[in-house]
Design an enzyme around this catalytic site. Structure first.
Site, PDB file in Angstrom:
ATOM      1  CE  LYS A  61      -4.349   0.985   2.360  1.00  0.00           C
ATOM      2  NZ  LYS A  61      -5.074   0.775   3.604  1.00  0.00           N
TER       3      LYS A  61
HETATM    4  O1  G3P Z   1      -9.141   1.875   4.166  1.00  0.00           O
HETATM    5  C1  G3P Z   1      -9.056   3.195   4.607  1.00  0.00           C
HETATM    6  C2  G3P Z   1      -9.774   3.336   5.874  1.00  0.00           C
HETATM    7  O2  G3P Z   1      -9.109   2.603   6.870  1.00  0.00           O
HETATM    8  C3  G3P Z   1     -10.035   4.685   6.334  1.00  0.00           C
HETATM    9  O3  G3P Z   1     -11.227   4.610   6.996  1.00  0.00           O
HETATM   10  O4  G3P Z   1     -12.943   5.264   8.588  1.00  0.00           O
HETATM   11  O5  G3P Z   1     -10.551   5.977   8.936  1.00  0.00           O
HETATM   12  O6  G3P Z   1     -11.944   6.984   7.138  1.00  0.00           O
HETATM   13  P1  G3P Z   1     -11.675   5.784   7.962  1.00  0.00           P
END
Ligand code: G3P
Length: 219
Positions: free
Chosen positions: A87
């Site tokens: 990633k």
């Molecule tokens: O895959 C990306 C994710 O982990 C981000 O999610 O909920 O932190 O915006 P969030």
């Protein structure tokens, strides 16, 4: 549409896997920290554990932000297990690293994507997957699902092989919206996956079927 779980929590991964619908796992440094996994050796060992639990892609994020550092780290991560997908953040050196990895046959997931322009760059650089963060777009009062739709459309126009991995999913509705616009993959918290199970009429209907059965078949 493939289902990935977005967590570093082994219990959650195991629960999603047991449901029989899990195609992979994504993690990031915040999710590792949330699960209390710190220190490079522990983090690497954790990736291997996840790879051994799930048959499918496991995204492991580089920490370096310079080209040479990303290449070094990405090559090391890719050697941990054949299912590791490196990633890489959407920054200039990240785009160069995507191109480098693509030439070496190392699979990549370009993360922190918030615009169609960024998604075009990632695809041009040969990313295997691109991760637009739909929930965080919604947080800014824009429409996350429109971005997913836009990227799916653009990739379709040119036959880019890069898969659209909708990330930052916040609800079961997000998953359905991604399916409607043709996302290749969704990566979700466990609650959004299990939330798909729920409908009050299913519960009421099942209760009635069982009650009627019991009437005809008293214990
Ligand atoms: O895959 C990306 C994710 O982990 C981000 O999610 O909920 O932190 O915006 P969030």
């Amino acid at each position: 549409m493939k289902f990935f779980i977005d967590t570093a929590d082994l219990k959650e991964i195991s629960e999603a896997h047991a449901l029989g619908v899990l195609d992979g796992v994504t993690t990031n440094p915040s999710l590792m920290a949330k699960s209390g996994i710190t220190g490079q050796q522990n983090i690497l060992a954790h990736y291997v554990k996840i790879c051994e639990m799930v048959e499918g892609d496991v995204s492991a994020e580089v920490i370096a932000t310079d080209f040479a550092g990303m290449v070094r780290e990405g090559e090391m991560l890719s050697e941990l297990h054949p299912n590791i997908v490196v990633k890489v953040p959407m920054i200039a050196d990240g785009v160069k690293a995507l191109k480098y990895f693509s030439g070496k046959g190392i699979r990549t997931n370009c993360t922190l994507v918030f615009s169609a322009g960024q998604a075009i760059l990632a695809a041009k650089a040969g990313a295997s997957m691109v991760s637009p963060f739909m929930g965080r777009i919604d947080d800014t009062n824009w429409d996350g699902v429109s971005l997913i739709e836009q990227i799916v459309g653009i990739y379709g126009n040119y036959g880019f092989a890069t898969e659209v991995l909708a990330a930052s999913i916040r609800s079961s509705l997000h998953i359905v919206q991604c399916a409607e616009v043709g996302a290749d993959i969704v990566t979700c918290p466990l609650s959004s996956i299990t939330g798909l199970l729920k409908h009050p009429l299913t519960d009421v209907g099942l209760e009635k079927f069982l009650a009627d059965y019991r009437k005809g078949n008293p214990v």
